[in-house]
Write a protein that holds these residues in place. Structure first.
Motif, PDB file in Angstrom:
ATOM      1  N   GLN A   1     106.597  -2.588 -55.433  1.00 23.65           N
ATOM      2  CA  GLN A   1     106.864  -3.208 -54.346  1.00 23.65           C
ATOM      3  C   GLN A   1     107.120  -3.338 -53.495  1.00 23.65           C
ATOM      4  O   GLN A   1     107.996  -2.442 -52.619  1.00 23.65           O
TER       5      GLN A   1
ATOM      6  N   GLN B   1     113.197 -15.204 -61.564  1.00 24.72           N
ATOM      7  CA  GLN B   1     113.499 -13.715 -63.165  1.00 24.72           C
ATOM      8  C   GLN B   1     113.432 -14.700 -64.606  1.00 24.72           C
ATOM      9  O   GLN B   1     114.403 -15.468 -64.247  1.00 24.72           O
ATOM     10  N   LEU B   2     113.537 -13.603 -65.248  1.00 24.05           N
ATOM     11  CA  LEU B   2     113.324 -14.307 -66.683  1.00 24.05           C
ATOM     12  C   LEU B   2     115.363 -14.539 -67.497  1.00 24.05           C
ATOM     13  O   LEU B   2     115.800 -15.147 -67.839  1.00 24.05           O
ATOM     14  N   SER B   3     116.223 -13.456 -66.566  1.00 27.14           N
ATOM     15  CA  SER B   3     117.245 -12.994 -67.030  1.00 27.14           C
ATOM     16  C   SER B   3     117.770 -13.109 -65.207  1.00 27.14           C
ATOM     17  O   SER B   3     117.249 -12.523 -65.113  1.00 27.14           O
TER      18      SER B   3
ATOM     19  N   LEU C   1     113.973 -14.791 -55.174  1.00 29.01           N
ATOM     20  CA  LEU C   1     113.858 -13.806 -56.264  1.00 29.01           C
ATOM     21  C   LEU C   1     113.861 -14.115 -57.936  1.00 29.01           C
ATOM     22  O   LEU C   1     113.658 -13.974 -59.042  1.00 29.01           O
ATOM     23  N   SER C   2     115.952 -14.060 -57.431  1.00 30.53           N
ATOM     24  CA  SER C   2     116.806 -13.864 -58.960  1.00 30.53           C
ATOM     25  C   SER C   2     115.964 -14.830 -59.378  1.00 30.53           C
ATOM     26  O   SER C   2     116.221 -14.698 -60.914  1.00 30.53           O
ATOM     27  N   SER C   3     116.153 -16.276 -59.217  1.00 27.68           N
ATOM     28  CA  SER C   3     115.969 -17.400 -59.841  1.00 27.68           C
ATOM     29  C   SER C   3     114.769 -17.429 -60.398  1.00 27.68           C
ATOM     30  O   SER C   3     114.557 -18.019 -61.065  1.00 27.68           O
TER      31      SER C   3
END
Length: 459
Positions: free
Chosen positions: A372, A457-459, A453-455
């Motif tokens: 990444q 994510q699945l968890s 990016l955090s928002s």
């Protein structure tokens, strides 16, 4: 092969004490090196050009390399090159070789290649026309130091030294790199023709007696660094532009030093010093300009604080030791001088932080995900314009001499010691993340990009 020899003499004339020497080093890398870093195929020079060059300017020398408008058409000379200096067909210096390249039919640089030059890194490649034996480097290094007693309590001193160091990296001629270069334009090569790095050192100082057992010394120094190795891109090389290393970096280190020396007085011995230093140059290591080289910019050189520029340095050494016999003045336990020939040495060191380059946009420096992208780093302020925090350290050594008799005529002394480095367990910061200046947080999760990016994510 490396050979070195020196001659040195120390003598005194009246109040002047001299220490004069001369060292001579001869270094031979004992391998083949490129004759011309811009030519990977054997090409003509003006001297061996097979036809007369019409309109050749008078300032064009015999070793200059002609460049053509059409490959193979020796009558279509549109420019010349002497080392790193380029000329147009009228003999005027050209700052950008792209001016010459744009006049060719292909829009690229075209030297006057010889018919038997062959093809790069193939069986037809005429390597004898491209490579030559490494030219042995002879370094002459004079060293002069003298001291002059102004009075019986004051002394002036100075020295001048020249030091050289053999190339420490990227020197070996690796033939496989040329094979890779044929299939990988803009590849990387070692430089088998690197020269030794050179340092010239000057210092002047003054020493003054303060008491019967102490003195104060102040000195100023200046070091000039030349032929430092740095990665560079050879633009307009033929047939490939490539990356290599060259002796193109330079720098200076200048500063002032102040020290106080207390000779053994009773049980105490102390030395304290402070150094103010400015280390500036065009590169801190052989790879410090890698990111700049990977762009299409020319090989820019600009003066910045070097990575190891420590502006302030403080050192204090405090030594306390008991003597033995009649000179012992320590505690007596059960009638024995338990601390005879024993003592402690405490060393305190402090130095200001080293430079780093701030970036305005946090990137995922702490992420261990190689596939990444971290995104574009945007420099904030000047290159190496920020500093890491100060560093502190205390070291302790306890020791005792124990005398042992093996016989009436033979005896020995054993030194038993306990050494504790970083006595106070200080956690010094030796590196920080460039966006935050923090050693433990790169700032990405709290940034706009990190929150987005955090928002997702699945968890």
């Amino acid at each position: 092969t490396y050979m070195a020899g020196y001659i040195q003499d120390r003598f005194t004339i009246d109040n002047l004490s001299f220490n004069i020497g001369l060292r001579v080093d001869r270094f031979d890398a004992n391998q083949k090196a490129l004759k011309d870093k811009f030519l990977l195929l054997d090409s003509y020079t003006v001297d061996d050009y097979p036809v007369a060059i019409e309109g050749k300017p008078d300032n064009i020398g015999g070793t200059f390399v002609p460049y053509l408008a059409n490959a193979g058409d020796l009558s279509s000379v549109i420019g010349y090159r002497d080392g790193n200096v380029w000329y147009d067909k009228n003999g005027q210096i050209v700052s950008d070789p792209d001016v010459i390249a744009s006049q060719s039919t292909t829009g690229t640089i075209v030297p006057a290649v010889k018919p038997d030059a062959g093809k790069l890194a193939t069986e037809t490649w005429n390597i004898d026309g491209v490579f030559q034996d490494y030219k042995p480097q002879i370094s002459i290094m004079p060293r002069i130091a003298f001291a002059f007693n102004i009075t019986d309590e004051a002394q002036f001193f100075a020295h001048y030294d020249v030091l050289t160091q053999r190339p420490s990296a990227a020197l070996r001629n690796d033939p496989s790199e040329y094979l890779s270069l044929r299939t990988n334009p803009d590849g990387s090569l070692n430089n088998a023709g690197l020269k030794p790095e050179r340092t010239t050192d000057y210092e002047v100082g003054f020493k003054q007696k303060i008491s019967k057992s102490s003195a104060l010394t102040i000195s100023a120094f200046y070091r000039e660094l030349k032929n430092m190795i740095q990665i560079t891109k050879v633009n307009f090389a033929y047939p490939n532009t490539y990356t290599t290393y060259d002796n193109i970096d330079f720098g200076t280190v200048k500063g002032l030093s102040l020290s106080y020396d207390l000779r053994r007085t009773g049980n105490v011995r102390m030395l304290a010093s402070y150094t103010l230093q400015f280390a500036d140059g065009t590169g801190s290591s052989a790879s410090s300009n890698t990111e700049l080289t990977n762009t299409d910019q020319p090989n820019l050189r600009f003066i910045i604080p070097l990575d190891y520029d420590t502006r302030h340095q403080l050192t204090t050494s405090f030594d306390y030791h008991y003597k033995s016999g009649e000179e012992y003045d320590g505690p007596i336990v059960f009638g024995k001088p338990i601390f005879a020939n024993a003592g402690a040495n405490l060393v305190f060191r402090a130095n200001s932080g080293t430079p780093y380059t701030r970036q305005s946009r946090p990137t995922r420096e702490a992420a261990a995900i190689g596939w990444q992208s971290n995104g574009q780093r945007v420099v904030e302020g000047l290159v190496n314009g920020a500093r890491t925090p100060w560093q502190f350290r205390v070291d302790l050594r306890l020791d005792k001499d124990i005398e042992v008799k093996f016989s009436e005529k033979k005896s020995g002394t054993f030194n038993v010691y306990l050494q504790i480095q970083n006595l106070l367990d200080t956690r010094n910061v030796v590196g920080v993340y460039r966006a935050t200046g923090n050693a433990t947080d790169d700032g990405f999760l709290q940034s706009a990009d990190g929150l987005q990016l955090s928002s997702a994510q699945l968890s």
